[in-house]
Design a protein around this motif. Structure first.
Motif, PDB file in Angstrom:
ATOM      1  N   ASP A 374       0.820  -1.217   0.000  1.00 46.47           N
ATOM      2  CA  ASP A 374       0.000   0.000   0.000  1.00 46.47           C
ATOM      3  C   ASP A 374       0.854   1.268   0.000  1.00 46.47           C
ATOM      4  O   ASP A 374       0.372   2.346   0.328  1.00 46.47           O
ATOM      5  CB  ASP A 374      -0.938  -0.010   1.218  1.00 46.47           C
ATOM      6  CG  ASP A 374      -0.149  -0.093   2.515  1.00 46.47           C
ATOM      7  OD1 ASP A 374       1.093  -0.353   2.443  1.00 46.47           O
ATOM      8  OD2 ASP A 374      -0.741   0.121   3.591  1.00 46.47           O
ATOM      9  N   SER A 375       2.145   1.136  -0.366  1.00 47.59           N
ATOM     10  CA  SER A 375       3.014   2.327  -0.340  1.00 47.59           C
ATOM     11  C   SER A 375       2.540   3.356  -1.351  1.00 47.59           C
ATOM     12  O   SER A 375       2.003   2.998  -2.414  1.00 47.59           O
ATOM     13  CB  SER A 375       4.434   1.954  -0.746  1.00 47.59           C
ATOM     14  OG  SER A 375       5.021   1.209   0.249  1.00 47.59           O
ATOM     15  N   SER A 376       2.799   4.605  -1.021  1.00 46.19           N
ATOM     16  CA  SER A 376       2.446   5.659  -1.969  1.00 46.19           C
ATOM     17  C   SER A 376       3.392   5.550  -3.181  1.00 46.19           C
ATOM     18  O   SER A 376       4.500   4.996  -3.092  1.00 46.19           O
ATOM     19  CB  SER A 376       2.540   7.000  -1.245  1.00 46.19           C
ATOM     20  OG  SER A 376       3.429   7.810  -1.858  1.00 46.19           O
ATOM     21  N   GLU A 377       2.960   6.122  -4.271  1.00 44.82           N
ATOM     22  CA  GLU A 377       3.693   5.984  -5.530  1.00 44.82           C
ATOM     23  C   GLU A 377       5.122   6.551  -5.424  1.00 44.82           C
ATOM     24  O   GLU A 377       6.071   6.008  -5.982  1.00 44.82           O
ATOM     25  CB  GLU A 377       2.901   6.731  -6.605  1.00 44.82           C
ATOM     26  CG  GLU A 377       3.287   6.329  -8.009  1.00 44.82           C
ATOM     27  CD  GLU A 377       2.548   7.178  -9.032  1.00 44.82           C
ATOM     28  OE1 GLU A 377       1.438   7.640  -8.711  1.00 44.82           O
ATOM     29  OE2 GLU A 377       3.103   7.396 -10.126  1.00 44.82           O
ATOM     30  N   ILE A 378       5.217   7.620  -4.636  1.00 46.96           N
ATOM     31  CA  ILE A 378       6.536   8.279  -4.541  1.00 46.96           C
ATOM     32  C   ILE A 378       7.562   7.346  -3.877  1.00 46.96           C
ATOM     33  O   ILE A 378       8.730   7.332  -4.233  1.00 46.96           O
ATOM     34  CB  ILE A 378       6.386   9.628  -3.782  1.00 46.96           C
ATOM     35  CG1 ILE A 378       7.641  10.484  -3.921  1.00 46.96           C
ATOM     36  CG2 ILE A 378       6.112   9.464  -2.318  1.00 46.96           C
ATOM     37  CD1 ILE A 378       7.492  11.491  -4.949  1.00 46.96           C
ATOM     38  N   VAL A 380       7.524   4.085  -4.088  1.00 46.73           N
ATOM     39  CA  VAL A 380       7.863   3.079  -5.103  1.00 46.73           C
ATOM     40  C   VAL A 380       8.856   3.678  -6.109  1.00 46.73           C
ATOM     41  O   VAL A 380       9.861   3.051  -6.479  1.00 46.73           O
ATOM     42  CB  VAL A 380       6.576   2.591  -5.829  1.00 46.73           C
ATOM     43  CG1 VAL A 380       6.918   1.615  -6.951  1.00 46.73           C
ATOM     44  CG2 VAL A 380       5.618   1.968  -4.824  1.00 46.73           C
ATOM     45  N   ASN A 381       8.616   4.911  -6.498  1.00 45.04           N
ATOM     46  CA  ASN A 381       9.492   5.545  -7.498  1.00 45.04           C
ATOM     47  C   ASN A 381      10.936   5.672  -7.006  1.00 45.04           C
ATOM     48  O   ASN A 381      11.882   5.334  -7.724  1.00 45.04           O
ATOM     49  CB  ASN A 381       8.967   6.941  -7.852  1.00 45.04           C
ATOM     50  CG  ASN A 381       7.717   6.854  -8.688  1.00 45.04           C
ATOM     51  OD1 ASN A 381       7.400   5.790  -9.224  1.00 45.04           O
ATOM     52  ND2 ASN A 381       6.981   7.953  -8.794  1.00 45.04           N
ATOM     53  N   GLN A 384      12.659   2.399  -6.860  1.00 41.22           N
ATOM     54  CA  GLN A 384      13.113   1.924  -8.180  1.00 41.22           C
ATOM     55  C   GLN A 384      14.421   2.609  -8.591  1.00 41.22           C
ATOM     56  O   GLN A 384      15.311   1.984  -9.173  1.00 41.22           O
ATOM     57  CB  GLN A 384      12.031   2.148  -9.233  1.00 41.22           C
ATOM     58  CG  GLN A 384      11.002   1.026  -9.168  1.00 41.22           C
ATOM     59  CD  GLN A 384       9.740   1.342  -9.945  1.00 41.22           C
ATOM     60  OE1 GLN A 384       9.589   2.455 -10.470  1.00 41.22           O
ATOM     61  NE2 GLN A 384       8.830   0.386  -9.998  1.00 41.22           N
ATOM     62  N   TYR A 404      12.457  13.077  -6.342  1.00 42.82           N
ATOM     63  CA  TYR A 404      11.413  12.401  -5.557  1.00 42.82           C
ATOM     64  C   TYR A 404      11.435  12.860  -4.100  1.00 42.82           C
ATOM     65  O   TYR A 404      10.419  12.989  -3.457  1.00 42.82           O
ATOM     66  CB  TYR A 404      11.589  10.882  -5.631  1.00 42.82           C
ATOM     67  CG  TYR A 404      11.342  10.331  -7.019  1.00 42.82           C
ATOM     68  CD1 TYR A 404      10.248  10.767  -7.780  1.00 42.82           C
ATOM     69  CD2 TYR A 404      12.197   9.384  -7.581  1.00 42.82           C
ATOM     70  CE1 TYR A 404      10.033  10.277  -9.063  1.00 42.82           C
ATOM     71  CE2 TYR A 404      11.991   8.887  -8.860  1.00 42.82           C
ATOM     72  CZ  TYR A 404      10.906   9.341  -9.601  1.00 42.82           C
ATOM     73  OH  TYR A 404      10.702   8.862 -10.861  1.00 42.82           O
TER      74      TYR A 404
END
Ligand SMILES: Cc1ncc(COP(=O)(O)O)c(C=O)c1O
Length: 639
Positions: A374-378, A380-381, A384, A404
């Motif tokens: 459920d991590s926020s997209e930021i 995950v970015n 990566q 980011y």
């Protein structure tokens, strides 16, 4: 680790900090990885680990920080300067003598002046005084009738009276005329007391110097007589029938002169003045070259501000040779040479010792193995970006991570990201920067935006000292002092760091260092070991630092301990001066510690009456107040 590996690592570590260069044989690292003070006692070369001294201090109840003065080093500096001049005089067949004077302002502390005058007596080493207070110190400490007292600075009638009385007591006291108005005061006081003055003139040379103190030189320098004023002073003396009192010519072109060429140029120009003053009819006989002999704080042997491109022997030979050449050519008798070396006399003998209290890191504290579902997209970015990091993608990944992180901070401000998620982003960000740092040495060319990476993720080591109190020049003029751990040099330090003091002031930090590779914005330090103290030393701090310090945040004077290395590598603490207590510093800023205690007592008594504390609690509380007022202003460990 084999014995050979350990030795190699110790010498590599010593080389990294440059101790063999800036230490000038006074400091070295022994095979156990301990920094030692070196001294020659009764013909024996001795090495004493500073850690032995720290242990001795702690046994005697002296908490860190401590300013350690090593008397043998001070003695050795006085010998080195005098003996180098003696060798140069013999080598150049110079007919005059050398008389050193120590400028009291460079370190006014009583014990230092006592040692200089006591040990310096064998060389007739004198003192330079720039105020009435310093003249009183000089008059009371100098016993040697062959030593000189040189009075510089603005002088009022009382200053002159004191100096004339010194003459009456058989001392070689010279008044150096810095401004034309002084001559009238000197002549008047001399007439009133019936004592002839020994007069000097300070000439303002056109020769300019490099380095931090360049404004002390040239026509805009604050002190000294221009050639127009010089001629007028000579005329005044001649008119008053006192030209025969003009015995000394003085100049000072600056402190810490890094380039020997500047010194030679200054001496050449001074010779021209000296020769013409003789032609004007002044008897002279003394030429005073002021200060300027530099200390190589970085150990780099260059003509940069904190270094010097000459040895002591080159300095003395250059001076004596230049004087000989000019005076021989003009057929002028060789005068007594005076120098006022301050920094080069006392810098080496003092070391500031302190312990590290804590380390603040710019490293990930907890790194997830992968972002939660459920991590926020930021999150995950940036994760990566970390996964893609390699030598080929380094610049791109760093740019992404920075972007980011900024975005995450902005989202947090708008309430779109929780503090926990922000902390995950920052953990990943710092991990990426640390991995980048490890990759940088493999890059052929480091991109400009990554050139300051080392500085931006350096650890902050919090040292138990106040920069403002103990190293004022580090703050005020960005002076570089050698700093290094005084133990554990058998282990290679792994952490780039800057050092913060305990004033919590953003200026209270050391972030400019010199090492074998040149100047650096950080210093390699060891990982702290749980429960063990980690000690650092700031070296070459004996000049100018002690009385310029201030009470920022009310951190007072540190303990000062003078130590003498004795035969067989033992040492004794010859003087221990307790640092300021909290009560002391409060009284310096016009509080009365007794009244402060009384006010706290009244408050505690009222609390007893209200029933908020018991009588026993009141007693314990007042004990805490009393112990605090009597205690050290620095961080004290619970014992
Ligand atoms: C007149 C005079 N003499 C001597 C000195 C001491 O200089 P140094 O510490 O470079 O030897 C100074 C310092 O600026 C000075 O102004």
């Amino acid at each position: 680790m084999t014995a050979e590996e350990q030795t190699r690592s110790v010498s590599d570590n010593a080389a990294h900090y440059g101790v063999n260069e800036w230490g000038d044989d006074y400091f070295s690292v022994n095979q156990n990885g301990l920094v030692c003070a070196n001294a020659k006692v009764s013909g024996q070369s001795l090495q004493v680990p500073l850690m032995d001294m720290v242990a001795g201090l702690e046994e005697r109840g002296h908490a860190m920080p401590v300013l350690l003065r090593i008397e043998n080093i001070l003695d050795s500096r006085i010998s080195a300067i005098n003996e180098s001049f003696a060798r140069a005089i013999a080598q150049c067949e110079y007919q005059g003598q050398y008389r050193g004077v120590f400028p009291i302002k460079v370190n006014q502390q009583c014990h230092v002046i006592e040692e200089i005058t006591k040990f310096g007596e064998q060389y007739h080493h004198g003192l330079e005084a720039g105020s009435k207070a310093e003249l009183i110190i000089a008059m009371s400490h100098l016993r040697d009738p062959d030593a000189c007292i040189v009075c510089n600075g603005y002088k009022d009638a009382e200053f002159i009276q004191l100096g004339l009385l010194a003459r009456k007591l058989g001392m070689n006291c010279f008044f150096v005329v810095e401004t034309p108005s002084e001559i009238g005061i000197i002549l008047e006081q001399s007439r009133l007391l019936g004592i002839e003055p020994r007069i000097g003139v300070r000439v303002k040379l056109a020769a300019k110097v490099e380095g931090h103190w360049f404004e002390d030189s040239g026509e805009r320098s604050l002190f000294g007589l221009s050639n127009i004023q010089l001629v007028s002073v000579i005329d005044q003396l001649r008119d008053a029938n006192m030209l025969h009192c003009l015995e000394l010519m003085h100049f000072h072109i600056g402190s810490q002169i890094p380039n020997i060429r500047n010194i030679r140029n200054g001496v050449q120009e001074a010779c021209r003045y000296y020769i013409d003053l003789k032609r004007e009819g002044a008897p002279l006989g003394f030429i005073d070259l002021g200060g300027g002999l530099a200390v190589d704080y970085t150990g780099a042997s260059t003509n940069e501000t904190h270094s010097k491109n000459y040895s002591l022997d080159e300095y003395t030979v250059d001076i004596v040779e230049t004087l000989s050449e000019h005076f021989n050519a003009a057929d002028v008798p060789h005068p007594t040479i005076i120098t006022e070396s301050g920094r080069a006399t006392v810098a080496y003998s003092s070391v500031l010792l302190f312990n590290i209290l804590e380390v603040s890191r710019f490293k990930a504290l907890s790194l997830p193995s992968a972002p939660a579902d459920d991590s926020s997209e930021i999150v995950v970015n940036i994760w990566q970006a970390l996964q893609s990091l390699s030598i080929d993608t380094l610049q791109e990944c760093c740019n992404d991570a920075l972007h980011y992180r900024e975005e995450a901070q902005s989202m947090f401000r708008q309430g779109l990201l929780s503090v926990r998620e922000l902390s995950t982003v920052e953990n990943i960000y710092y991990e990426l920067l640390q991995r980048t740092r490890a990759l940088l040495p493999q890059m052929k060319r480091i991109p400009p935006e990554l050139q300051n990476l080392e500085e931006s993720i350096a650890d902050i080591y919090y040292g138990n000292f106040s920069l403002f109190q103990s190293l004022p020049d580090s703050w005020a003029i960005d002076q570089i002092f050698p700093v290094m751990p005084i133990h554990r040099l058998d282990e290679t330090p792994t952490n780039p760091a800057v050092i913060a003091d305990i004033t919590c002031d953003s200026d209270g930090k050391i972030d400019l260092f010199a090492n074998a590779e040149g100047e650096s914005k950080n210093l390699m330090l060891h990982e702290m070991r749980n429960g063990d103290e980690y000690y650092l030393g700031v070296f070459l701090v004996g000049a100018y630092q002690e009385t310029l310090g201030d009470l920022h945040n009310l951190f007072g004077d540190t303990h000062v301990v003078s130590v003498r290395i004795t035969e067989n590598g033992h040492f004794e603490f010859v003087e221990e001066i307790q640092g300021d207590s909290i009560g002391d510093v409060l009284s310096y800023v016009e509080y009365n510690p007794k009244e402060l205690f009384e006010s706290l007592r009244i408050k505690a008594e009222k609390a007893v009456k209200r029933g908020t504390i018991s009588v026993t609690q009141r007693r314990d509380m007042l004990n805490v107040f009393k112990n605090s007022l009597d205690g050290y202003t620095y961080f004290e460990r619970d014992h």
